[in-house]
Write a protein that holds these residues in place. Sequence first.
Motif, mmCIF file in Angstrom:
data_model
loop_
_atom_site.group_PDB
_atom_site.id
_atom_site.type_symbol
_atom_site.label_atom_id
_atom_site.label_comp_id
_atom_site.label_asym_id
_atom_site.label_seq_id
_atom_site.Cartn_x
_atom_site.Cartn_y
_atom_site.Cartn_z
ATOM 1 N N GLU A 360 -4.068 12.243 8.861
ATOM 2 C CA GLU A 360 -2.656 12.386 8.503
ATOM 3 C C GLU A 360 -2.120 11.169 7.753
ATOM 4 O OE1 GLU A 360 -1.127 15.223 8.914
ATOM 5 O OE2 GLU A 360 -2.955 16.016 9.848
ATOM 6 N N LEU A 361 -2.896 10.095 7.727
ATOM 7 C CA LEU A 361 -2.485 8.875 7.029
ATOM 8 C C LEU A 361 -3.321 8.641 5.772
ATOM 9 C CD1 LEU A 361 -2.072 6.616 10.196
ATOM 10 C CD2 LEU A 361 -0.219 7.486 8.756
ATOM 11 N N THR A 362 -3.933 9.704 5.262
ATOM 12 C CA THR A 362 -4.808 9.577 4.097
ATOM 13 C C THR A 362 -4.087 8.969 2.903
ATOM 14 O OG1 THR A 362 -6.206 11.423 4.809
ATOM 15 C CG2 THR A 362 -6.244 10.866 2.464
ATOM 16 N N ASP A 363 -2.814 9.330 2.707
ATOM 17 C CA ASP A 363 -2.083 8.785 1.561
ATOM 18 C C ASP A 363 -1.663 7.333 1.781
ATOM 19 O OD1 ASP A 363 -0.236 9.323 3.516
ATOM 20 O OD2 ASP A 363 1.252 10.221 2.181
ATOM 21 N N GLN A 364 -2.025 6.768 2.941
ATOM 22 C CA GLN A 364 -1.755 5.359 3.233
ATOM 23 C C GLN A 364 -3.057 4.560 3.305
ATOM 24 O OE1 GLN A 364 1.399 4.300 3.489
ATOM 25 N NE2 GLN A 364 2.307 6.344 3.401
ATOM 26 N N ALA A 365 -4.077 5.005 2.574
ATOM 27 C CA ALA A 365 -5.403 4.379 2.669
ATOM 28 C C ALA A 365 -5.365 2.892 2.343
ATOM 29 C CB ALA A 365 -6.387 5.097 1.747
ATOM 30 N N ARG A 383 -8.873 -5.596 4.022
ATOM 31 C CA ARG A 383 -8.069 -4.430 3.668
ATOM 32 C C ARG A 383 -8.929 -3.437 2.894
ATOM 33 N NH1 ARG A 383 -3.025 -3.497 4.620
ATOM 34 N NH2 ARG A 383 -2.638 -5.665 5.245
ATOM 35 N N LEU A 384 -8.786 -2.165 3.249
ATOM 36 C CA LEU A 384 -9.592 -1.117 2.644
ATOM 37 C C LEU A 384 -9.331 -1.039 1.143
ATOM 38 C CD1 LEU A 384 -11.539 1.259 3.311
ATOM 39 C CD2 LEU A 384 -9.516 2.702 3.507
ATOM 40 N N ASP A 385 -10.398 -0.932 0.383
ATOM 41 C CA ASP A 385 -10.297 -0.791 -1.069
ATOM 42 C C ASP A 385 -10.088 0.689 -1.388
ATOM 43 O OD1 ASP A 385 -10.462 -0.789 -3.791
ATOM 44 O OD2 ASP A 385 -12.374 -1.860 -3.914
ATOM 45 N N ALA A 386 -8.820 1.091 -1.512
ATOM 46 C CA ALA A 386 -8.503 2.504 -1.734
ATOM 47 C C ALA A 386 -9.069 3.000 -3.057
ATOM 48 C CB ALA A 386 -6.993 2.709 -1.689
#
Length: 414
Positions: A360-365, A383-386
């Motif tokens: 549900e937080l995919t758009d906040q990758a 921090r994740l490299d979107a």
Amino acid sequence: MDDLDDENRFMTTKTYLKTIQAKGYRNLEMAEPFEWDNLNILIGANGAGKSNLLEMIEFLPDALSGGLAETFKKRRGLTSVIDLDRALPSEMELMWELSGNALLTQGELKYHLIIEGDSYGRFSVNQERLDETGLDSSLMPEAYLDFKYGEGMAKPWKSGNGLQKMPENLKSPQKLALGSLSSSQLYPVLESVREQALSWCFYNANDMNIRAIKHEVKEIDALQQFLAADGRNLKMVLYNLIQSEKGDFGENLDRILRSLYTGHRLLKFPLIDSQHFELSWQFDRPGKPLKLDQVSDGTIRMLCWIAVLAHPNPPALVCIDEPELGIHPAWLPILATLITEAAEHTQVIISTHSSILLDELTDQADKVVVCALNEVGKATFERLDAEALEEWLVHYKLGKLFRSGHPELGGWPR
């Protein structure tokens, strides 16, 4: 505008956490400061340092409110906090950098703390310093506090003479000078940092005292506006927020509760006597209203997170360790919405193991922080490299990649 007006404006401004750095605190060993966003989602395997990271952030308000001895006691003693694998006596070096102060618009405030400890549990504050940073690189940071080995200096507000010696009665190698110098008129910069840190709210889903929430009866107290760490004042907080003339919390609460229960009508707070009340939940169906001790534990937990995340005037920082615990999977999309909406008004840090919540937080990758252990067992944070996941996220949600053990995310047992 006169000095008093300037000071009042200063004291009502929220300050946000920009970076932190920790060396020698449990398994944290940050070579560089780690930068925080408005929303931060910690993921990683058990033991990867997520809870230690949140605990390190909370170290500052704990030490300011209860003192260093109690702060170490809360963490099972100094020897369980300071990394004794380092040379003895060991040092713990911590830093919090704060931003958003209205009167220091040219820079940030960096609070630096070094504590020395030994295997017998003895400790002393070796260094404590508060600087204004982020100014012209050619300028030296402006110090508001400089304390070393029981001796220190602090800068009174608008002092043309810079740092001045601290009063003798405030000097102690076992106490924080930031907590001792609490005069809002003489040291408003220090007082502002102290008050902002004390306003931060920390929650661990494992610590929610469901029994106390359901059964304790407390006197009416209009001052209780924020949920306690164990949630036991939930009824009082909901009552006060609904009664408040500021914001539309009551309408927002009804909207959220209708998304949880289609038959929700309203929450009421009937008086037991002149000083006590109970919570009554009415539904559009036959039967008596439910009291709080009659609803499920999962519902209690969800009410707690609503009180925290939908707060009309939230604190500058909200941290929640594993908010998904005890929540029905069907409600996790609603929880995700609460989290993202809260981050529009304040700074939020959560940790989670839930792939459903991550879906549900995919758009906040780009808000995800991956926690892992390096080859020597120290916690690392990245921090994740979107952008690196962009093609994957076209076809898969974030939680799906987490469950599959995608190397960019990690944290899922194989």
